[in-house]
Design an enzyme around this catalytic site. Structure first.
Site, PDB file in Angstrom:
ATOM      1  N   LYS B 179       0.856  -1.194   0.000  1.00  0.00           N
ATOM      2  CA  LYS B 179       0.000   0.000   0.000  1.00  0.00           C
ATOM      3  C   LYS B 179       0.888   1.238   0.000  1.00  0.00           C
ATOM      4  CE  LYS B 179      -1.055   2.445   2.756  1.00  0.00           C
ATOM      5  NZ  LYS B 179      -0.700   3.736   3.467  1.00  0.00           N
ATOM      6  N   THR B 190       9.176   0.439   2.025  1.00  0.00           N
ATOM      7  CA  THR B 190       8.109   1.275   1.509  1.00  0.00           C
ATOM      8  C   THR B 190       7.091   1.532   2.588  1.00  0.00           C
ATOM      9  OG1 THR B 190       6.398   1.522  -0.134  1.00  0.00           O
ATOM     10  CG2 THR B 190       6.650  -0.645   0.826  1.00  0.00           C
ATOM     11  N   SER B 405      -8.610  17.358   6.282  1.00  0.00           N
ATOM     12  CA  SER B 405      -9.468  18.491   6.634  1.00  0.00           C
ATOM     13  C   SER B 405     -10.931  18.178   6.360  1.00  0.00           C
ATOM     14  CB  SER B 405      -9.037  19.742   5.884  1.00  0.00           C
ATOM     15  OG  SER B 405      -8.982  19.469   4.502  1.00  0.00           O
TER      16      SER B 405
END
Lengths: 405, 405
Positions: B179, B190, B405
């Site tokens: 992922k 990673t 947000s």
């Protein structure tokens, strides 16, 4: 977009330095795209230039000419960078200098060429040469504001700064202009900056002064981390004020250096404020570092992090991205428990995590501002460095995806 | 957006490795956000982890646990990175391990924790602990595809790869998932990658194999240059196939290493193809380098240049930006006249400028493709390195300005 008003106040003319502007039609018909500075006989000139290995042909030529003979003209064109143009590019830069030398009865080595614009296209020499008579007939000491407009490329507004220093009843005038908005991470200079004064300054001293002022200004800004092929920043001294600097005038030298430092910093900040797509002007201050290079490494890593820059654009106090950038900056054996981070006066992180006193509301209030300081203390030494940068906005992508096409 | 089909074919189960998935409601109610890998007794596990100094608490704990005892469970949560969380973060990672150890009658050191998601928020330990029984009752060898979905964050699609190696009448199965889409420039690993096989491999050998495969795959990709705080890549070996590797089986080791290399590369490329806002999959190949580090410096400078990336987004063969990036990469005494640049098979630059044979039409045709190779020859040595990256699009800014947000 751009940050702040962009006002630069009165631009004093610099006795001994005249400027002529003309249209060569390099990229757009009618655009004022050639600016010629004329320095009175006896002037000195010094400069700092890009360290990009693929430096533009005019940079190579200007660096040679400045050593070879007293410089009398600076010849600037926009619309074409004459970079990535191989041998033909060098020949074209020489042809421009030779043409202006012939018109002014000087040696070719007394002309310094500068180009800015698209990389990799052949320089339209004939067009530039054809515009030189117009530029020469336009010569005036009052052309600074027009010159600031003449050297613009993707800039949205002109950049200039002017100061005067009173010294023993005489007035020294210092006026400068700069340009640049993208491909901005100057390394020993900026895209283009020209500062003139009317003191008399020997070339060796002038070179030391321009190097120092550029190091603390143009060499501390980054818009996108991309060092240009054409960066050049010139400081010229005409001597017309009657004030002369030498190794025997240390107080005067220090006073004038301080003014140069200020003018260079204003011009460098103006480039950041007009950075491509910029909506914020951000200082990244790194203190408590064990070395200057370590402070700069952290400052640039934070300033150039796409994730930090997009959070700034969004006015999102996503401080985790700042910590992540500090952590990957390559500082050896960094003890993260000693690191603290402030947004302006708001402490956001300490002891390896969020500060106890921190509230999202306090962080968000700072991030909403147009101008923000990210203050990082590494807690392992006394060195301090500041770098100035912008956010990363939709408009940055738009400007750079559409430029040239 | 994402590049290519994202199809990964059949995922073979790996005997000796079971996977259970559950919903802890960490960020969104109902989302499968906890993935637990169960390794049969006698399995070995090895991994590589982020080198970010602000590494996440679970990374610190996993690195300690993997040394302390034979690993039996990998516990992964999304939605919260447990990074930038200081002492409390470490305590929380330990509490998760302890809870799973109690349910499985193992030692806490036999559990390796992994977290991914937002940085700087306290880990909701109670929610994760409450989900563990569900995960354990879901255990199956056939859950690889569901696990690939379970570990996603801003990924738009799951990433997986499966291969089988026939060896002296027996079959070794290798299956892996990964992922990651943003904050991607792994340094020794990673974001998250899990590869399992059913050969028996001693831990020291397994560590060498995962290090080598990760170095040539996850350590050669960059989306935005931002090395994450949570990168981890695990390779586990259950031994269930009855094939055993050792220092005395060099041919088998080489054959299996080649399969690992391939699986890791497919998984790493899948992360780039799904890079945030990606519309292009770009290989930057640098040959003719005097050293490996010099080749990598040039490759990463080109791959991470915002100006090169926005030109890629615009399908604009603005090769001047590629030259400028090569020139600022910090290669000492680079002779630019020896540098050549190809876009796929089209020679665009040589001898310090545009190639004579180059036409804008030929360059534009390559740039329109979804997959592009930028091939650079520095003309000064024999070293060669390749780095994979994406373009920089409006959606990259959108995703990163709106995340959180």
């Amino acid at each position: 977009m751009a940050v702040g008003s962009g006002e630069f106040g009165t631009l004093h003319s610099v006795p001994g330095v005249r400027i002529g502007i003309a249209s060569a039609g390099i990229k757009k018909p009618g655009r004022k795209d050639v600016v010629v500075f004329e320095l009175a006989e006896g002037s000195t000139a010094a400069g700092v230039f890009t360290q990009n290995a693929f430096c533009a042909a005019p940079v190579t030529v200007a660096k040679n000419h400045i050593q070879a003979a007293p410089s009398r003209y600076l010849l600037v064109n926009t619309g074409n960078a004459n970079a990535g143009t191989g041998e033909q590019g060098l020949a074209n830069a020489h042809r421009c200098c030779a043409a202006l030398a012939e018109l002014t009865s000087l040696k070719s080595e007394q002309i310094l060429p500068f180009s800015t614009g698209v990389i990799g296209e052949p320089l339209p020499v004939e067009k530039i040469v054809a515009a030189l008579p117009d530029a020469l007939s336009d010569m005036s000491e009052d052309n600074w504001a027009a010159a600031a407009i003449g050297i613009m490329t993707t800039d949205t507004r002109p950049k200039a700064c002017s100061r005067q220093l009173e010294w023993q009843g005489k007035t020294i005038t210092i006026t400068g202009i700069s340009k640049g908005a993208g491909m901005i991470k100057p390394n020993m200079a900026t895209m283009l900056g020209y500062v003139a004064c009317d003191a008399a300054i020997p070339r060796t001293l002038l070179q030391a002064m321009v190097t120092r002022s550029a190091e603390a200004s143009f060499n501390r800004i980054t818009v996108d981390g991309d060092t240009s092929t054409n960066d050049a920043c010139m400081l010229v001294a005409s001597g017309a004020s009657g004030v002369a600097l030498s190794d025997d005038t240390p107080e005067l030298n220090a006073a004038l250096q301080a003014v140069f430092d200020e003018v260079f910093l204003v011009l460098a900040h103006a480039i950041v404020r007009d950075g491509e797509g910029a909506t914020k002007f951000v200082a990244v201050e790194v203190g408590g570092a064990a070395s200057q290079s370590e402070a700069l490494k952290v400052a640039y890593t934070v300033a150039e992090s796409p994730l930090v820059k997009t959070a700034l654009f969004a006015s999102d106090p996503n401080w985790g991205r700042i910590l992540a950038a500090i952590g990957r900056a390559g500082v050896e054996k960094l003890d993260v428990s000693g690191v603290s981070v402030h947004l302006d006066e708001v402490l956001i992180a300490e002891n390896g995590g969020r500060a106890r006193s921190y509230t999202e509301a306090a962080g968000a209030a700072v991030m909403k501002q147009d101008e923000i300081t990210i203050r990082i203390n590494l807690g392992r030494g006394e060195q301090r460095e500041t770098v100035w940068t912008t956010d990363f906005s939709y408009d940055y992508v738009k400007i750079n995806a559409e430029y040239r096409s």
